[in-house]
Design an enzyme around this catalytic site. Structure first.
Site, mmCIF file in Angstrom:
data_model
loop_
_atom_site.group_PDB
_atom_site.id
_atom_site.type_symbol
_atom_site.label_atom_id
_atom_site.label_comp_id
_atom_site.label_asym_id
_atom_site.label_seq_id
_atom_site.Cartn_x
_atom_site.Cartn_y
_atom_site.Cartn_z
ATOM 1 N N SER A 109 -10.857 -13.963 5.689
ATOM 2 C CA SER A 109 -9.696 -13.273 6.252
ATOM 3 C C SER A 109 -9.281 -13.876 7.578
ATOM 4 O O SER A 109 -10.110 -14.355 8.340
ATOM 5 C CB SER A 109 -9.983 -11.789 6.463
ATOM 6 O OG SER A 109 -8.846 -11.177 7.063
ATOM 7 N N LYS A 163 -14.200 -8.036 0.998
ATOM 8 C CA LYS A 163 -12.883 -8.554 1.411
ATOM 9 C C LYS A 163 -11.761 -7.695 0.832
ATOM 10 O O LYS A 163 -10.757 -7.420 1.493
ATOM 11 C CB LYS A 163 -12.730 -10.009 0.966
ATOM 12 C CG LYS A 163 -11.323 -10.597 1.126
ATOM 13 C CD LYS A 163 -10.875 -10.608 2.578
ATOM 14 C CE LYS A 163 -9.680 -11.524 2.843
ATOM 15 N NZ LYS A 163 -8.466 -11.200 2.148
ATOM 16 N N HIS A 166 -11.566 -4.581 2.849
ATOM 17 C CA HIS A 166 -10.943 -4.974 4.120
ATOM 18 C C HIS A 166 -9.423 -4.955 3.965
ATOM 19 O O HIS A 166 -8.710 -4.423 4.813
ATOM 20 C CB HIS A 166 -11.445 -6.378 4.521
ATOM 21 C CG HIS A 166 -10.582 -7.076 5.540
ATOM 22 N ND1 HIS A 166 -9.362 -7.632 5.231
ATOM 23 C CD2 HIS A 166 -10.754 -7.297 6.863
ATOM 24 C CE1 HIS A 166 -8.829 -8.158 6.316
ATOM 25 N NE2 HIS A 166 -9.648 -7.973 7.323
ATOM 26 N N ASN A 167 -8.926 -5.503 2.897
ATOM 27 C CA ASN A 167 -7.475 -5.535 2.688
ATOM 28 C C ASN A 167 -6.901 -4.147 2.457
ATOM 29 O O ASN A 167 -5.795 -3.846 2.894
ATOM 30 C CB ASN A 167 -7.129 -6.437 1.504
ATOM 31 C CG ASN A 167 -7.225 -7.907 1.855
ATOM 32 O OD1 ASN A 167 -7.980 -8.280 2.744
ATOM 33 N ND2 ASN A 167 -6.471 -8.735 1.161
ATOM 34 N N GLU A 170 -6.571 -2.700 5.702
ATOM 35 C CA GLU A 170 -5.419 -3.369 6.332
ATOM 36 C C GLU A 170 -4.105 -2.693 5.892
ATOM 37 O O GLU A 170 -3.223 -2.452 6.718
ATOM 38 C CB GLU A 170 -5.461 -4.836 5.914
ATOM 39 C CG GLU A 170 -4.358 -5.716 6.415
ATOM 40 C CD GLU A 170 -4.502 -7.130 5.811
ATOM 41 O OE1 GLU A 170 -5.609 -7.707 5.827
ATOM 42 O OE2 GLU A 170 -3.493 -7.646 5.280
#
Ligand SMILES: *[C@@H]1O[C@H](CO)[C@@H](O)[C@H](O)[C@H]1NC(C)=O
Ligand SMILES: *[C@@H]1O[C@H](CO)[C@@H](O)[C@H](O)[C@H]1NC(C)=O
Length: 469
Positions: A109, A163, A166-167, A170
């Site tokens: 990222s 990941k 994480h997105n 986000e």
């Protein structure tokens, strides 16, 4: 005798934007790297960049065999191509047979800039493969006060899963920031100049983060094609690539509540219905809908509103991160990954899109208590939530009264108010389920499963009901 050329420490195949930048980053940290792409112009381009960006030890290779042979053993190759068939094709092209291959699935990222100057790296899979490249990853990753933004995540697909979440987080952050903008602009009447200043100011406090920082910058950019600010000219339709959707799907699969992340996904879907929304605006106007913004905004205390929105944003974010973290833990339990949530918060402190000062607090919360059920009940965060809840409720209340949707802030507040209550109206839902489906229920005062003939009993005692009218 001619000596054979020195071998590269590592290879990278797939030289699109991320691949090129990551390869240059690795070379810059002093690790000789071989690069390969079927499209030879991509190789030339990367070699040229390595030259102009400081004669970096990067070597272009033009066929799979030369590429593989140019790397020292054990050969480590980063494959940065589109998910699915291209990955299989690339692996097939690079390995005569699949024997002895170790796999590491690594989330990266930070976008282009992160890849070039220090991303957050989330490698999961073979621990041996990780050990082989650990020194490289430690140098290449973003560096923060407590180390490089990389750690061995766990086995299997854990790196990619982390990941993905994480997105999802986000998505939530971006949605919450856009709601803060909406309230400040439409209830508070703030101009773009003022918004730029406020977000800059917020970026010097507890909200300090990459997303708040770039938001401040966005408000400062003038339109170069017409009058005014560029942000006002952008079409209000959000694009997406799928990671938010997968996060919400996984949350549902694992029975983890992730309402803030789900709300941000739904908002992207609704934003896509631009034409329908314009027609709906017209249809409701004709049906007599009147904007309530005017009556709410008159006499508003701007300074207080700004401070309230800051607190609402912070509290909403904590709830959103709590959801993401609990999703990670649920998957970790299912798969036996043994994820270290404090470490994950730590490696997100730098390099990645959600990097923020408050991730250090999240790290500390999980370091204090590995088995923390929810961030909200960590003593420090609990105190912060209590301190901010009045402001948070004022902002959401104002927005509701003004007819400005704040799905992310509302979802976070509802999550908070649901999670913190010892008793919910779920007893009524259980009664309904038992009435129509004989699903049975438990009681608060004694063990066992119970079933009641609700309708029969209601009819028997229903004689007095009419008297109420
Ligand atoms: C090479 O480049 C093309 C176009 O940028 C891309 O589609 C392809 O997947 C790349 N990777 C490899 C390993 O050839
Ligand atoms: C850690 O968290 C769990 C779950 O939230 C809680 O039951 C436990 O008491 C906490 N431990 C400490 C030492 O605070």
């Amino acid at each position: 005798m001619e000596s054979s050329p020195a071998l590269s420490r590592i290879g990278l195949a797939g030289l699109a934007v991320m691949g090129q930048n990551l390869a240059l980053n690795i070379a810059e940290k002093g690790f000789p790297i071989s690069v390969y792409n079927r499209t030879t112009s991509k190789v030339d381009e990367t070699v040229e960049r390595a030259h102009t960006e400081g004669n970096l030890p990067l070597f272009g290779q033009y066929n799979p065999r030369d590429f593989v042979l140019s790397i020292e053993r054990p050969r480590s190759v980063i494959i940065l191509v589109k998910a699915g068939a291209p990955v299989d094709q690339t692996i097939a092209a690079l390995s005569a047979n699949g024997r002895g291959l170790l796999y590491l699935g690594m989330g990266v990222s930070g976008g282009e800039d992160g890849a070039r100057h220090g991303p957050s790296l989330m490698p999961g899979g073979s621990h041996q493969a990780y050990t082989n490249v650990q020194d490289i990853l430690h140098k290449v990753a973003a560096q923060v006060d407590d180390g490089p933004c990389v750690t061995y995540i766990g086995e299997g697909g854990s790196g990619n899963f982390v990941k993905m979440v994480h997105n999802g987080i986000e998505y939530g952050d971006m949605q919450l920031i856009s709601e803060a903008y909406d309230v400040l602009k439409n209830v508070g009447g703030l101009t773009n100049e003022e918004l730029g200043e406020i977000f800059s100011e917020w970026n010097r406090g507890e909200l300090e983060s990459f997303l708040v920082e770039i938001t401040a910058d966005i408000f400062r950019v003038k339109d170069d094609l017409a009058d005014g600010f560029l942000v006002d000219k952008l079409l209000d339709k959000t694009g997406m690539k799928g990671t938010g959707k997968w996060t919400v799907q996984q949350a549902a699969e694992l029975s983890v509540a992730a309402p803030t992340i789900a709300a941000s996904l739904d908002c992207r879907y609704l934003s896509g219905l631009k034409e329908e929304r314009e027609k709906a605006e017209e249809a409701l106007k004709q049906a007599g809908f009147k904007e309530e913004i005017g009556s709410v905004t008159s006499g508003i205390d701007k300074k207080r509103l700004i401070d309230d929105v800051r607190q609402a944003l912070y509290a909403s974010k904590i709830c959103s991160y709590a959801q993401g973290m609990n999703l990670l833990r649920a998957k970790s339990v299912e798969k036996g990954w043994n994820l270290n949530l404090g470490e994950l918060a730590r490696i997100w402190k730098g390099g990645c899109i959600i990097r923020a000062v408050f991730l250090d607090r999240i790290k500390n919360a999980y370091q204090r208590n590995q088995s923390l059920a929810n961030l909200i009940v960590d003593p420090d965060f609990a105190k912060e939530m209590v301190q901010r809840q009045a402001a948070w409720r004022r902002v959401v209340g104002l927005a509701v009264a003004a007819g400005i949707s704040t799905p992310g802030m509302c979802a976070s507040l509802s999550y908070f108010d649901t999670y913190r209550r010892g008793r919910l109206p779920a007893n009524l839902v259980q009664a309904q389920r038992d009435l129509f489906g004989a699903h049975t229920y438990e009681r608060v005062d004694r063990p066992g499963a119970f079933h009641t003939e609700w309708t029969k009993l209601a009819q028997k005692s229903g004689s007095g009901v009419g008297a109420l009218h």
